[in-house]
Design a protein around this motif. Structure first.
Motif, mmCIF file in Angstrom:
data_model
loop_
_atom_site.group_PDB
_atom_site.id
_atom_site.type_symbol
_atom_site.label_atom_id
_atom_site.label_comp_id
_atom_site.label_asym_id
_atom_site.label_seq_id
_atom_site.Cartn_x
_atom_site.Cartn_y
_atom_site.Cartn_z
ATOM 1 N N PHE A 33 0.929 -1.352 0.082
ATOM 2 C CA PHE A 33 -0.111 0.175 0.003
ATOM 3 C C PHE A 33 1.014 1.351 0.054
ATOM 4 O O PHE A 33 2.132 1.140 0.507
ATOM 5 C CB PHE A 33 -0.917 0.091 1.365
ATOM 6 C CG PHE A 33 -1.416 -1.122 1.283
ATOM 7 C CD1 PHE A 33 -1.066 -2.131 2.195
ATOM 8 C CD2 PHE A 33 -3.002 -1.273 1.037
ATOM 9 C CE1 PHE A 33 -2.093 -3.131 2.536
ATOM 10 C CE2 PHE A 33 -3.893 -2.496 1.288
ATOM 11 C CZ PHE A 33 -3.187 -3.604 2.042
ATOM 12 N N TYR A 35 0.637 5.124 1.770
ATOM 13 C CA TYR A 35 -0.159 6.322 2.317
ATOM 14 C C TYR A 35 0.634 7.408 2.305
ATOM 15 O O TYR A 35 1.600 7.685 1.768
ATOM 16 C CB TYR A 35 0.040 5.627 3.827
ATOM 17 C CG TYR A 35 -1.015 4.664 4.221
ATOM 18 C CD1 TYR A 35 -0.618 3.246 4.056
ATOM 19 C CD2 TYR A 35 -2.002 4.903 4.877
ATOM 20 C CE1 TYR A 35 -1.335 2.039 4.547
ATOM 21 C CE2 TYR A 35 -2.819 3.769 5.331
ATOM 22 C CZ TYR A 35 -2.532 2.560 5.125
ATOM 23 O OH TYR A 35 -3.299 1.498 5.530
ATOM 24 N N GLN A 37 0.790 11.270 4.795
ATOM 25 C CA GLN A 37 0.583 11.853 5.887
ATOM 26 C C GLN A 37 0.903 13.400 5.690
ATOM 27 O O GLN A 37 2.120 13.757 5.784
ATOM 28 C CB GLN A 37 1.239 11.419 7.007
ATOM 29 C CG GLN A 37 0.634 12.037 8.409
ATOM 30 C CD GLN A 37 1.648 11.545 9.722
ATOM 31 O OE1 GLN A 37 2.565 10.848 9.509
ATOM 32 N NE2 GLN A 37 1.204 11.859 10.786
ATOM 33 N N SER A 42 -3.642 12.743 9.453
ATOM 34 C CA SER A 42 -3.636 11.614 9.797
ATOM 35 C C SER A 42 -3.023 10.776 8.583
ATOM 36 O O SER A 42 -3.201 11.447 7.609
ATOM 37 C CB SER A 42 -4.920 10.773 10.180
ATOM 38 O OG SER A 42 -5.779 11.141 9.387
ATOM 39 N N LEU A 43 -2.677 9.549 8.574
ATOM 40 C CA LEU A 43 -2.292 8.938 7.684
ATOM 41 C C LEU A 43 -3.541 8.417 6.753
ATOM 42 O O LEU A 43 -4.502 8.028 7.271
ATOM 43 C CB LEU A 43 -1.658 7.428 8.123
ATOM 44 C CG LEU A 43 -0.185 7.615 8.506
ATOM 45 C CD1 LEU A 43 -0.120 8.004 9.855
ATOM 46 C CD2 LEU A 43 0.508 5.987 8.503
ATOM 47 N N LEU A 45 -4.524 6.379 3.280
ATOM 48 C CA LEU A 45 -4.654 5.281 2.302
ATOM 49 C C LEU A 45 -4.593 5.917 0.800
ATOM 50 O O LEU A 45 -5.796 6.407 0.507
ATOM 51 C CB LEU A 45 -5.465 3.914 2.421
ATOM 52 C CG LEU A 45 -5.051 3.026 1.562
ATOM 53 C CD1 LEU A 45 -3.511 2.476 1.400
ATOM 54 C CD2 LEU A 45 -6.117 2.046 1.688
ATOM 55 N N THR A 48 -3.604 0.798 -2.981
ATOM 56 C CA THR A 48 -3.458 -0.584 -2.936
ATOM 57 C C THR A 48 -2.371 -0.906 -4.391
ATOM 58 O O THR A 48 -3.114 -0.750 -5.320
ATOM 59 C CB THR A 48 -4.395 -1.798 -2.752
ATOM 60 O OG1 THR A 48 -5.263 -1.586 -1.601
ATOM 61 C CG2 THR A 48 -3.979 -3.076 -2.582
ATOM 62 N N GLU A 58 -7.975 4.850 -3.736
ATOM 63 C CA GLU A 58 -8.949 5.237 -2.870
ATOM 64 C C GLU A 58 -9.720 6.493 -3.238
ATOM 65 O O GLU A 58 -9.239 7.246 -3.932
ATOM 66 C CB GLU A 58 -8.337 5.437 -1.462
ATOM 67 C CG GLU A 58 -7.869 4.132 -0.840
ATOM 68 C CD GLU A 58 -8.930 2.965 -0.807
ATOM 69 O OE1 GLU A 58 -9.838 3.218 -0.057
ATOM 70 O OE2 GLU A 58 -8.573 1.932 -1.127
ATOM 71 N N LEU A 92 4.389 7.060 2.720
ATOM 72 C CA LEU A 92 4.865 5.947 3.376
ATOM 73 C C LEU A 92 4.479 4.791 2.575
ATOM 74 O O LEU A 92 3.183 4.388 2.347
ATOM 75 C CB LEU A 92 4.412 5.772 4.679
ATOM 76 C CG LEU A 92 4.669 6.917 5.748
ATOM 77 C CD1 LEU A 92 3.591 7.684 6.055
ATOM 78 C CD2 LEU A 92 5.160 6.181 7.075
#
Lengths: 116, 113
Positions: A33, A35, A37, A42-43, A45, A48, A58, A92
């Motif tokens: 995945f 991500y 931030q 917040s982290l 997504l 994938t 997403e 990330l």
């Protein structure tokens, strides 16, 4: 556990340019995945990374802006295209691997991106 | 809309005392919850999880409590140690195994020696 490395660890880029971030895992993993931030957030997504096929994005994220490759089970890249200052974030890579208690999600150290 | 909220951005605790980190969520479909710990310049590392069929899960000094009716979970660290100083994220998903987690914004814990 899975050991994840990311390159570059940080970068400063000019708006309008693109940056490709690499993620390397020390073992074959089924799920990878990406991500993001953003500062003070917040982290979130992004997508994938699917091996051998197009990534699954997403809501709010599109392939033209964040193209992702995953040529094999240990490596993936995320490109941040046509960057603007709003893309300044930590990016990330994350994988699912086997830990002591079964499947566990692991995160890479992140790539800190600043867009001027 | 923030579905997972950590309302305390920071917390300071004396070494040896209990640290309590709180997390609230709004989505009643969430049934799997996790806590991650993050040191500077490192990625988050998994700490402990709980599914909605439980109200408590313990792992050594770390205990997570889940109150489904209040949509609230908390992480207790007893006793707190200076090495516990880090940012703690709670996360939630609608099912374990999907790995599509919604994260909170984190609470920075500082354990004072």
């Amino acid at each position: 556990s899975a050991v994840i490395s990311q390159k570059p660890s940080r970068d400063i880029c000019q708006r309008g340019t693109s940056l490709t971030i690499q993620c390397q895992v020390d073992s074959q993993v089924t799920m990878m995945f990406w991500y993001r931030q953003q500062p003070g957030q917040s982290l979130t997504l992004i997508a994938t990374a699917n091996q051998g096929s197009e990534a699954t994005y997403e809501s709010g994220f599109v392939i033209d802006k964040f193209p992702i490759s995953r040529p094999n089970l240990t490596f993936s890249t995320l490109t941040v295209s046509n960057m603007s200052p709003e893309d300044s974030s930590i990016y990330l890579c994350s994988v699912v691997g086997l830990g002591g208690g079964g499947e566990t999600q692991y995160f890479g150290p992140g790539t800190r991106l600043l867009v001027l | 809309d923030q579905q997972v909220k950590q309302n305390s951005p920071s917390l300071s605790v004396q070494e040896g005392r209990i640290s309590i980190l709180n997390c609230d969520y709004t989505n009643s479909m969430f049934d799997y919850f996790l806590w991650y710990k993050k040191y500077p310049a490192e990625g988050p590392t998994f700490l402990i999880s709980i599914s909605s069929i439980k109200d408590k899960n313990e792992d050594g000094r770390f205990t997570v409590f889940l109150n489904k009716s209040a949509k609230h979970l908390s992480l207790h660290i007893v006793p707190s140690q200076p090495g516990d100083s880090a940012v703690y994220f709670c996360a939630a998903s609608e099912a374990s195994g999907t790995y599509k987690y919604i994260f909170g914004t984190g609470t920075r814990l500082k354990v004072l020696a």
